[in-house]
Design a protein around this motif. Structure first.
Motif, mmCIF file in Angstrom:
data_model
loop_
_atom_site.group_PDB
_atom_site.id
_atom_site.type_symbol
_atom_site.label_atom_id
_atom_site.label_comp_id
_atom_site.label_asym_id
_atom_site.label_seq_id
_atom_site.Cartn_x
_atom_site.Cartn_y
_atom_site.Cartn_z
ATOM 1 N N ARG A 143 0.838 -1.202 0.000
ATOM 2 C CA ARG A 143 0.000 0.000 0.000
ATOM 3 C C ARG A 143 0.874 1.254 0.000
ATOM 4 O O ARG A 143 0.571 2.236 -0.664
ATOM 5 C CB ARG A 143 -0.895 -0.012 1.251
ATOM 6 N N ARG A 144 1.979 1.206 0.727
ATOM 7 C CA ARG A 144 2.878 2.365 0.770
ATOM 8 C C ARG A 144 3.530 2.599 -0.580
ATOM 9 O O ARG A 144 3.859 3.735 -0.930
ATOM 10 C CB ARG A 144 3.952 2.165 1.857
ATOM 11 N N ALA A 145 3.747 1.538 -1.341
ATOM 12 C CA ALA A 145 4.459 1.662 -2.619
ATOM 13 C C ALA A 145 3.626 2.408 -3.668
ATOM 14 O O ALA A 145 4.158 3.065 -4.541
ATOM 15 C CB ALA A 145 4.830 0.277 -3.147
ATOM 16 N N ARG A 146 2.315 2.313 -3.582
ATOM 17 C CA ARG A 146 1.433 2.934 -4.595
ATOM 18 C C ARG A 146 1.804 2.464 -5.994
ATOM 19 O O ARG A 146 2.628 1.602 -6.196
ATOM 20 C CB ARG A 146 1.466 4.461 -4.505
ATOM 21 N N GLY A 147 1.222 3.083 -7.020
ATOM 22 C CA GLY A 147 1.531 2.724 -8.405
ATOM 23 C C GLY A 147 1.141 1.297 -8.740
ATOM 24 O O GLY A 147 0.645 0.547 -7.898
ATOM 25 N N GLY A 148 1.325 0.918 -9.991
ATOM 26 C CA GLY A 148 1.113 -0.455 -10.413
ATOM 27 C C GLY A 148 -0.297 -0.785 -10.874
ATOM 28 O O GLY A 148 -0.559 -1.910 -11.265
ATOM 29 N N MET A 149 -1.204 0.200 -10.823
ATOM 30 C CA MET A 149 -2.579 -0.099 -11.247
ATOM 31 C C MET A 149 -2.821 0.379 -12.684
ATOM 32 O O MET A 149 -2.370 1.447 -13.081
ATOM 33 C CB MET A 149 -3.592 0.574 -10.321
ATOM 34 N N SER A 150 -3.554 -0.438 -13.441
ATOM 35 C CA SER A 150 -3.950 -0.035 -14.793
ATOM 36 C C SER A 150 -5.466 -0.225 -14.929
ATOM 37 O O SER A 150 -6.078 -1.011 -14.205
ATOM 38 C CB SER A 150 -3.189 -0.845 -15.844
ATOM 39 N N ALA A 151 -6.040 0.514 -15.868
ATOM 40 C CA ALA A 151 -7.496 0.476 -16.029
ATOM 41 C C ALA A 151 -7.868 0.587 -17.495
ATOM 42 O O ALA A 151 -7.111 1.106 -18.322
ATOM 43 C CB ALA A 151 -8.154 1.610 -15.247
ATOM 44 N N SER A 152 -9.056 0.090 -17.809
ATOM 45 C CA SER A 152 -9.595 0.172 -19.156
ATOM 46 C C SER A 152 -11.048 0.626 -19.071
ATOM 47 O O SER A 152 -11.855 0.020 -18.364
ATOM 48 C CB SER A 152 -9.492 -1.197 -19.837
ATOM 49 N N ILE A 153 -11.348 1.720 -19.765
ATOM 50 C CA ILE A 153 -12.690 2.312 -19.741
ATOM 51 C C ILE A 153 -13.447 1.844 -20.979
ATOM 52 O O ILE A 153 -12.992 2.049 -22.106
ATOM 53 C CB ILE A 153 -12.594 3.853 -19.727
ATOM 54 N N GLY A 154 -14.601 1.228 -20.780
ATOM 55 C CA GLY A 154 -15.325 0.618 -21.883
ATOM 56 C C GLY A 154 -16.260 1.562 -22.616
ATOM 57 O O GLY A 154 -16.333 2.760 -22.316
ATOM 58 N N PRO A 155 -17.003 1.038 -23.581
ATOM 59 C CA PRO A 155 -17.964 1.838 -24.342
ATOM 60 C C PRO A 155 -19.009 2.459 -23.423
ATOM 61 O O PRO A 155 -19.512 1.793 -22.513
ATOM 62 C CB PRO A 155 -18.619 0.814 -25.281
ATOM 63 N N ALA A 156 -19.359 3.723 -23.680
ATOM 64 C CA ALA A 156 -20.324 4.431 -22.840
ATOM 65 C C ALA A 156 -20.868 5.624 -23.614
ATOM 66 O O ALA A 156 -20.317 6.010 -24.643
ATOM 67 C CB ALA A 156 -19.660 4.905 -21.550
ATOM 68 N N ALA A 157 -21.937 6.208 -23.098
ATOM 69 C CA ALA A 157 -22.496 7.412 -23.715
ATOM 70 C C ALA A 157 -21.469 8.533 -23.662
ATOM 71 O O ALA A 157 -20.869 8.790 -22.619
ATOM 72 C CB ALA A 157 -23.765 7.826 -22.978
ATOM 73 N N CYS A 158 -21.265 9.215 -24.780
ATOM 74 C CA CYS A 158 -20.216 10.241 -24.842
ATOM 75 C C CYS A 158 -20.764 11.610 -24.425
ATOM 76 O O CYS A 158 -21.973 11.820 -24.302
ATOM 77 C CB CYS A 158 -19.590 10.303 -26.223
ATOM 78 N N GLY A 159 -19.839 12.518 -24.235
ATOM 79 C CA GLY A 159 -20.182 13.854 -23.746
ATOM 80 C C GLY A 159 -20.929 14.715 -24.742
ATOM 81 O O GLY A 159 -21.466 15.766 -24.374
#
Ligand SMILES: [Zn+2]
Length: 243
Positions: free
Chosen positions: A142-158
């Motif tokens: 937890r102290r190290a932070r970093g290392g996370m990745s994410a992918s945002i899927g199809p959704a209604a656009c702005g």
């Protein structure tokens, strides 16, 4: 199927490849939208084959509750965020205009599947998911932070997701980049952009975004466009590396 681009097996389904008919044609994965339950079960089984593991689909309530799935095929509690650290567990977030988000934590191998609509984004669904993943880390990790990745899927656009001005203001008060305007010049929300911004603020190493609008792209289900319709899903599998 759209590849989510994470270090583990992860993808977003489309309308194609299922057995449902009419407004649910064809790969509808939701049990609460009026489709034939047996057909939905067969569609879900087809997605489990694609995942290589039985998918635990979340039961959304448009909140920010987090539930951990601990064994393959477990039917999760009602929650808009599912997390797991168990290899072989597949998580599914269903949506049709709301934002499905898939996450991977390289520190633990844990993954998350998130359903983030207007209320979820406003209440902090992204933060809740990150907290859920951090809970699965050791104190040192937890102290190290970093290392996370994410992918945002199809959704209604702005440019498509028109809302009343007070509704836009309520979300933009917490997420400034959610503030948007439709092509017609009326108040709108850009939820995928708000999610992307927040993931960056939280220090994600990698954030991918599909930039596919569900309202504009007939390959996807859209509740806003069609009313009665099905749901597609983002699916992520714990422990199945693809790189
Ligand atoms: Zn759009």
């Amino acid at each position: 199927m759209l590849d989510a681009g994470l270090p583990v097996r992860a993808f977003f389904t489309t309308r194609a490849g299922g057995l449902s008919a009419g407004p649910y044609e064809s790969l509808n994965l939701a049990t609460h939208v009026g489709d034939d339950q047996e057909t939905v079960a067969r569609n879900r089984a087809a997605v489990s084959v694609m995942a290589g593991a039985p998918v635990s689909f979340l039961h959304a309530e448009h909140g920010i509750r987090v539930a951990e799935v601990t064994y393959p095929g477990e039917d999760p509690e009602v929650a808009d965020v599912l997390v797991t650290r168990t290899p072989g567990v597949a998580l599914g977030a269903i949506a049709a205009d709301c934002v499905p988000i898939l996450m991977h934590d390289a520190a633990t191998g844990a993954v998350a599947a998130v359903h983030a609509g207007r209320e979820g984004v406003r209440l902090g669904a992204v933060d809740a998911a990150v907290a859920g993943l951090l809970d699965l880390r050791t104190p040192a990790q937890r102290r190290a932070r970093g290392g996370m990745s994410a992918s945002i899927g199809p959704a209604a656009c702005g440019r498509c997701y028109e809302v009343p001005a007070d509704m836009r203001d309520a979300v933009a008060a917490r997420h400034a980049t959610a503030r948007s305007t439709t092509r017609a010049g009326t108040p709108a929300l850009d939820l995928p952009r708000a999610v992307e911004t927040r993931l960056g603020e939280l220090g994600f190493t990698s954030v991918l975004r599909q930039r596919v609008c569900t309202i504009e792209d007939a390959r996807l289900f859209s509740h806003r466009r069609d009313g009665v319709t099905g749901r597609h899903a983002g699916v992520v599998v714990c422990g199945v590396s693809v790189r």
